[in-house]
Design an enzyme around this catalytic site. Structure first.
Site, PDB file in Angstrom:
ATOM      1  N   GLU A 143     -25.072 -21.893  63.783  1.00 56.72           N
ATOM      2  CA  GLU A 143     -26.325 -21.657  63.117  1.00 56.72           C
ATOM      3  C   GLU A 143     -25.839 -21.293  61.558  1.00 56.72           C
ATOM      4  OE1 GLU A 143     -24.996 -17.555  63.087  1.00 56.72           O
ATOM      5  OE2 GLU A 143     -26.605 -18.426  62.107  1.00 56.72           O
ATOM      6  N   LEU A 190     -28.385 -19.599  59.697  1.00 57.36           N
ATOM      7  CA  LEU A 190     -29.619 -18.645  59.625  1.00 57.36           C
ATOM      8  C   LEU A 190     -29.326 -17.519  58.512  1.00 57.36           C
ATOM      9  CD1 LEU A 190     -30.968 -18.495  62.978  1.00 57.36           C
ATOM     10  CD2 LEU A 190     -31.193 -20.424  61.459  1.00 57.36           C
ATOM     11  N   ARG A 191     -29.847 -17.365  57.532  1.00 61.18           N
ATOM     12  CA  ARG A 191     -29.944 -16.253  56.637  1.00 61.18           C
ATOM     13  C   ARG A 191     -30.799 -15.117  57.138  1.00 61.18           C
ATOM     14  NH1 ARG A 191     -31.243 -18.526  51.286  1.00 61.18           N
ATOM     15  NH2 ARG A 191     -32.375 -19.677  52.687  1.00 61.18           N
ATOM     16  N   GLU A 192     -30.485 -13.870  57.181  1.00 62.78           N
ATOM     17  CA  GLU A 192     -31.356 -12.939  57.732  1.00 62.78           C
ATOM     18  C   GLU A 192     -32.527 -12.769  56.631  1.00 62.78           C
ATOM     19  OE1 GLU A 192     -29.415  -9.432  59.029  1.00 62.78           O
ATOM     20  OE2 GLU A 192     -28.172 -10.566  60.621  1.00 62.78           O
ATOM     21  N   CYS A 216     -22.222 -11.252  59.263  1.00 57.30           N
ATOM     22  CA  CYS A 216     -21.506 -12.574  58.978  1.00 57.30           C
ATOM     23  C   CYS A 216     -20.257 -12.822  58.138  1.00 57.30           C
ATOM     24  CB  CYS A 216     -22.654 -13.666  58.821  1.00 57.30           C
ATOM     25  SG  CYS A 216     -23.846 -13.728  60.098  1.00 57.30           S
ATOM     26  N   HIS A 273     -24.493 -14.450  42.033  1.00 51.60           N
ATOM     27  CA  HIS A 273     -25.006 -13.079  41.758  1.00 51.60           C
ATOM     28  C   HIS A 273     -23.883 -12.041  41.930  1.00 51.60           C
ATOM     29  CE1 HIS A 273     -28.940 -15.134  41.593  1.00 51.60           C
ATOM     30  NE2 HIS A 273     -28.957 -15.280  42.756  1.00 51.60           N
ATOM     31  N   LYS A 307     -18.521 -24.024  60.441  1.00 51.17           N
ATOM     32  CA  LYS A 307     -19.486 -22.881  60.376  1.00 51.17           C
ATOM     33  C   LYS A 307     -18.514 -21.680  59.554  1.00 51.17           C
ATOM     34  CE  LYS A 307     -21.766 -19.191  61.148  1.00 51.17           C
ATOM     35  NZ  LYS A 307     -23.239 -18.882  60.493  1.00 51.17           N
ATOM     36  N   ASN A 319     -19.346 -20.303  55.444  1.00 51.27           N
ATOM     37  CA  ASN A 319     -19.684 -18.733  55.174  1.00 51.27           C
ATOM     38  C   ASN A 319     -18.387 -18.244  54.429  1.00 51.27           C
ATOM     39  OD1 ASN A 319     -21.741 -18.490  56.447  1.00 51.27           O
ATOM     40  ND2 ASN A 319     -21.210 -17.053  58.154  1.00 51.27           N
TER      41      ASN A 319
HETATM   42  C1  UDX Z   1     -24.175 -12.713  66.875  1.00 52.71           C
HETATM   43  C2  UDX Z   1     -23.263 -12.838  65.929  1.00 52.71           C
HETATM   44  O1  UDX Z   1     -23.132 -11.741  64.953  1.00 52.71           O
HETATM   45  C3  UDX Z   1     -23.135 -14.029  65.023  1.00 52.71           C
HETATM   46  O2  UDX Z   1     -21.983 -13.955  64.356  1.00 52.71           O
HETATM   47  C4  UDX Z   1     -23.205 -15.003  66.041  1.00 52.71           C
HETATM   48  O3  UDX Z   1     -23.378 -16.332  65.345  1.00 52.71           O
HETATM   49  C5  UDX Z   1     -24.400 -14.930  67.102  1.00 52.71           C
HETATM   50  O4  UDX Z   1     -24.405 -13.695  67.683  1.00 52.71           O
HETATM   51  P1  UDX Z   1     -26.689 -11.774  66.389  1.00 52.71           P
HETATM   52  O5  UDX Z   1     -27.891 -12.404  66.842  1.00 52.71           O
HETATM   53  O6  UDX Z   1     -26.838 -10.921  64.929  1.00 52.71           O
HETATM   54  O7  UDX Z   1     -25.354 -12.756  65.935  1.00 52.71           O
HETATM   55  O8  UDX Z   1     -26.086 -10.697  67.315  1.00 52.71           O
HETATM   56  P2  UDX Z   1     -26.757  -9.370  67.802  1.00 52.71           P
HETATM   57  O9  UDX Z   1     -27.628  -8.866  66.959  1.00 52.71           O
HETATM   58  O10 UDX Z   1     -25.305  -8.316  68.165  1.00 52.71           O
HETATM   59  O11 UDX Z   1     -27.284  -9.780  69.343  1.00 52.71           O
HETATM   60  C6  UDX Z   1     -26.482 -10.099  70.423  1.00 52.71           C
HETATM   61  C7  UDX Z   1     -27.665  -9.874  71.552  1.00 52.71           C
HETATM   62  O12 UDX Z   1     -26.673 -10.687  72.734  1.00 52.71           O
HETATM   63  C8  UDX Z   1     -27.907  -8.618  71.889  1.00 52.71           C
HETATM   64  O13 UDX Z   1     -29.254  -8.694  72.067  1.00 52.71           O
HETATM   65  C9  UDX Z   1     -27.155  -8.332  73.399  1.00 52.71           C
HETATM   66  O14 UDX Z   1     -27.862  -7.479  74.158  1.00 52.71           O
HETATM   67  C10 UDX Z   1     -26.976  -9.715  73.935  1.00 52.71           C
HETATM   68  N1  UDX Z   1     -26.084  -9.959  74.803  1.00 52.71           N
HETATM   69  C11 UDX Z   1     -24.775  -9.275  74.538  1.00 52.71           C
HETATM   70  C12 UDX Z   1     -26.433 -10.361  76.041  1.00 52.71           C
HETATM   71  O15 UDX Z   1     -27.377 -10.626  76.163  1.00 52.71           O
HETATM   72  N2  UDX Z   1     -25.267 -10.462  76.902  1.00 52.71           N
HETATM   73  C13 UDX Z   1     -23.994 -10.118  76.764  1.00 52.71           C
HETATM   74  O16 UDX Z   1     -22.971 -10.262  77.630  1.00 52.71           O
HETATM   75  C14 UDX Z   1     -23.634  -9.466  75.319  1.00 52.71           C
HETATM   76  C1  UDX Z   2     -25.083 -15.583  55.910  1.00 52.55           C
HETATM   77  C2  UDX Z   2     -25.150 -17.137  55.424  1.00 52.55           C
HETATM   78  O1  UDX Z   2     -25.757 -17.355  54.241  1.00 52.55           O
HETATM   79  C3  UDX Z   2     -25.909 -18.055  56.741  1.00 52.55           C
HETATM   80  O2  UDX Z   2     -25.648 -19.344  56.403  1.00 52.55           O
HETATM   81  C4  UDX Z   2     -25.094 -17.600  57.869  1.00 52.55           C
HETATM   82  O3  UDX Z   2     -25.702 -18.308  58.888  1.00 52.55           O
HETATM   83  C5  UDX Z   2     -25.032 -16.241  58.444  1.00 52.55           C
HETATM   84  O4  UDX Z   2     -24.573 -15.573  57.027  1.00 52.55           O
HETATM   85  P1  UDX Z   2     -26.837 -13.546  55.668  1.00 52.55           P
HETATM   86  O5  UDX Z   2     -25.499 -12.803  55.962  1.00 52.55           O
HETATM   87  O6  UDX Z   2     -27.950 -13.349  56.405  1.00 52.55           O
HETATM   88  O7  UDX Z   2     -26.505 -15.111  55.867  1.00 52.55           O
HETATM   89  O8  UDX Z   2     -27.195 -13.206  54.311  1.00 52.55           O
HETATM   90  P2  UDX Z   2     -26.776 -13.943  52.804  1.00 52.55           P
HETATM   91  O9  UDX Z   2     -28.175 -14.212  52.097  1.00 52.55           O
HETATM   92  O10 UDX Z   2     -25.968 -14.997  52.854  1.00 52.55           O
HETATM   93  O11 UDX Z   2     -26.054 -12.743  51.952  1.00 52.55           O
HETATM   94  C6  UDX Z   2     -24.981 -12.441  52.352  1.00 52.55           C
HETATM   95  C7  UDX Z   2     -24.379 -11.294  51.536  1.00 52.55           C
HETATM   96  O12 UDX Z   2     -24.055 -11.786  50.306  1.00 52.55           O
HETATM   97  C8  UDX Z   2     -25.496 -10.246  51.160  1.00 52.55           C
HETATM   98  O13 UDX Z   2     -25.006  -8.918  51.227  1.00 52.55           O
HETATM   99  C9  UDX Z   2     -26.082 -10.556  49.663  1.00 52.55           C
HETATM  100  O14 UDX Z   2     -26.404  -9.204  49.105  1.00 52.55           O
HETATM  101  C10 UDX Z   2     -24.614 -10.867  49.177  1.00 52.55           C
HETATM  102  N1  UDX Z   2     -25.024 -11.730  48.110  1.00 52.55           N
HETATM  103  C11 UDX Z   2     -25.499 -13.305  48.404  1.00 52.55           C
HETATM  104  C12 UDX Z   2     -24.533 -11.458  47.004  1.00 52.55           C
HETATM  105  O15 UDX Z   2     -24.022 -10.526  46.738  1.00 52.55           O
HETATM  106  N2  UDX Z   2     -24.563 -12.280  45.906  1.00 52.55           N
HETATM  107  C13 UDX Z   2     -25.356 -13.550  46.176  1.00 52.55           C
HETATM  108  O16 UDX Z   2     -25.175 -14.560  45.217  1.00 52.55           O
HETATM  109  C14 UDX Z   2     -25.707 -13.766  47.277  1.00 52.55           C
END
Ligand code: UDX
Ligand code: UDX
Length: 433
Positions: free
Chosen positions: A152, A154-156, A264, A255, A208, A212
């Site tokens: 994926e 996806l950016r939060e 991530c 930035h 991936k 990143n």
């Molecule tokens: C995570 C990782 O951070 C990311 O790098 C990866 O791409 C996808 O998984 P994220 O969705 O942020 O992304 O994970 P998190 O917010 O920690 O949620 C994981 C979920 O999986 C939790 O809700 C947890 O309860 C669930 N889980 C974990 C299960 O359902 N079964 C398990 O055995 C362990």
């Molecule tokens: C990132 C990747 O963008 C996404 O593709 C991947 O799936 C998950 O990780 P995310 O971590 O949600 O997404 O946020 P992103 O918007 O990428 O920013 C990451 C961090 O970089 C943040 O802390 C942001 O403040 C910082 N950032 C981003 C900078 O400091 N400067 C920039 O120009 C852009």
């Protein structure tokens, strides 16, 4: 359309499950966290992601999206199982894959007929191949299990947009059947001519990490240049704009500031270094990006001390606590690193964030939480702007200055202008100007 199980309902799993349901598939989202499942069944989202609550409610109401803690029944009724359980950093830079392998080992003995398991979680290169071996150890004779990788991007804070209008979809699949299913799942994106890259497992997994790590490197590169700008009297914002006009460089992710956080970039860059070590290769560029990023909070503190002197016994305010705007995620957030460093120096810390307060209250009880930026400033010897929330772009600065014991502001995300701040009587520091 398919019957899909989405295993793991975190930032990645829940967004992917809801979007796949919106494509018309029937999706069951499974999670071990019963509390989280109960929340989801009530239509409550366990974290902040714009527009996700409406997407989940609409698809749940249409009967395309349901929630369960029962993995096996969900597996039995699904053609495809996406696995998006957490793959957090184990603490030594390696990704912790225990949840991922546990899921596969739990379901493999119960599979009959054909099943496609898709890793959505970010997994070290080679994991898909290992899962395939593990499945064949556990699976019943006669069952056919394929593994595909579908990382994926996806950016939060913009996750739904990033899913519905991706720059590309990456699929690692090695059988005709798994390739056909994955391309069918993403067919709704054909309409917008989204490029679909179909390749082998290792390539998809490495895309991936490489993507990143490159983005993280881009940020650390401009952060290094910002230090030169400070020493030569150049302006990093003008520099970044001019660099970005070169289409080979691109304007995004240039930035300068206090650096990157989140769940991530820090985890994926560390994991990529380990992925290199495992095959005897030293990932020097990625290591340098990590090193540059790790020093940013210290540089911000040095700027504060240049303005305030010793912070011991002082009170410092933090504006913005989430790792970036439009999320409540505080994982690896620079503001949290700053708070810990300030407390180690004997300062007490106050803070405000539009969305992340609940997570901060649970994780960092020493931070005194305030209801708005002005309450943070009241009684503080200085403030540091750590997250560029839009509401911080039009603060009532004269009021903020009056409330502060000392008119000190460190702008860690370069959202203000030095001339304007100094004209208002602030003692102001920022990055790269
Ligand atoms: C995570 C990782 O951070 C990311 O790098 C990866 O791409 C996808 O998984 P994220 O969705 O942020 O992304 O994970 P998190 O917010 O920690 O949620 C994981 C979920 O999986 C939790 O809700 C947890 O309860 C669930 N889980 C974990 C299960 O359902 N079964 C398990 O055995 C362990
Ligand atoms: C990132 C990747 O963008 C996404 O593709 C991947 O799936 C998950 O990780 P995310 O971590 O949600 O997404 O946020 P992103 O918007 O990428 O920013 C990451 C961090 O970089 C943040 O802390 C942001 O403040 C910082 N950032 C981003 C900078 O400091 N400067 C920039 O120009 C852009």
């Amino acid at each position: 359309m398919y019957k899909v199980s989405m295993i793991g309902t975190g930032y990645v799993g829940l967004v992917t499950g809801a979007c796949l349901a919106d494509f018309g598939n029937r999706v069951v989202c499974v999670d071990v966290d019963a509390r989280r499942i109960q929340m989801l069944e009530r239509g409550e989202i366990p974290f902040f992601e714009p527009l996700l609550d409406e997407l989940v409610r609409r698809n749940a109401k249409a009967g395309r999206l349901e929630f369960s803690t029962e993995l096996l029944p969900a597996m039995r009724q699904s053609d495809v199982l996406f696995i998006a359980v957490g793959t957090p950093d184990r603490g030594d830079g390696h990704a912790d894959l225990s949840a991922l392998f546990r899921v596969v080992e739990d379901i493999a003995p119960h599979i009959d007929g054909y099943k496609l398991l898709v890793t959505k979680s970010t997994v070290p290169v080679g994991t898909g191949r290992k899962l395939l071996e593990r499945v064949h150890e556990f699976a019943r004779p006669g069952s056919v299990v394929d593994i595909a990788s579908n990382p994926e991007f996806l950016r939060e804070g913009s996750a739904i947009e990033d899913f519905m209008r991706p720059n590309r979809v990456v699929i690692g699949a090695e059988s005709e059947q798994s390739r056909a299913i994955m391309q069918e799942i993403y067919r709704p994106l054909y309409l917008s001519e989204t490029p679909i890259v179909v390749t082998n497992l290792e390539t998809a997994e490495l895309i991936k990490y490489a993507s990143n790590a490159f983005l993280a490197t881009k940020i650390s590169f401009v952060n290094e240049i910002s230090t030169l700008c400070e020493r030569y009297g150049a302006d990093v914002r003008v520099l970044a704009k001019a660099m970005g006009l070169d289409r080979r460089i691109g304007e995004k992710f240039l930035h300068a500031g206090i650096g990157y956080g989140g769940s991530c970039f820090p985890k994926d860059t560390e994991a990529l270094v380990k992925i290199g070590e495992q095959v005897g290769y030293d990932m020097r560029i990625v290591k340098a990006a990590i090193e540059v990023n790790e020093e940013r909070p210290q540089l911000a503190l040095q700027k504060l001390e240049r303005l305030l002197g010793d912070v011991n016994g002082g009170t410092i305010g933090l504006l913005g606590l989430a790792f970036k705007p439009n999320t409540d995620d505080i994982r690896e957030a620079p503001a949290i690193k700053l708070a810990r460093a300030l407390r180690e120096k004997g300062a007490s810390v106050r803070g405000y964030d539009p969305i992340a307060m609940e997570k901060v209250r649970a994780a960092e009880p020493e931070i005194v939480l305030c209801k708005d930026p002005y309450e943070v400033a009241a009684g503080a010897d200085g403030v540091m702007l750590c997250t560029e929330w839009n509401e911080f772009r039009d603060l009532n600065l004269p009021r903020l200055k009056e409330l502060l014991r000392r008119p000190v502001l460190v702008d860690c995300r370069n959202i203000y202008d030095r001339d304007r701040m100094e004209a208002l009587g602030f003692r102001y520091e920022c990055f790269g100007r």
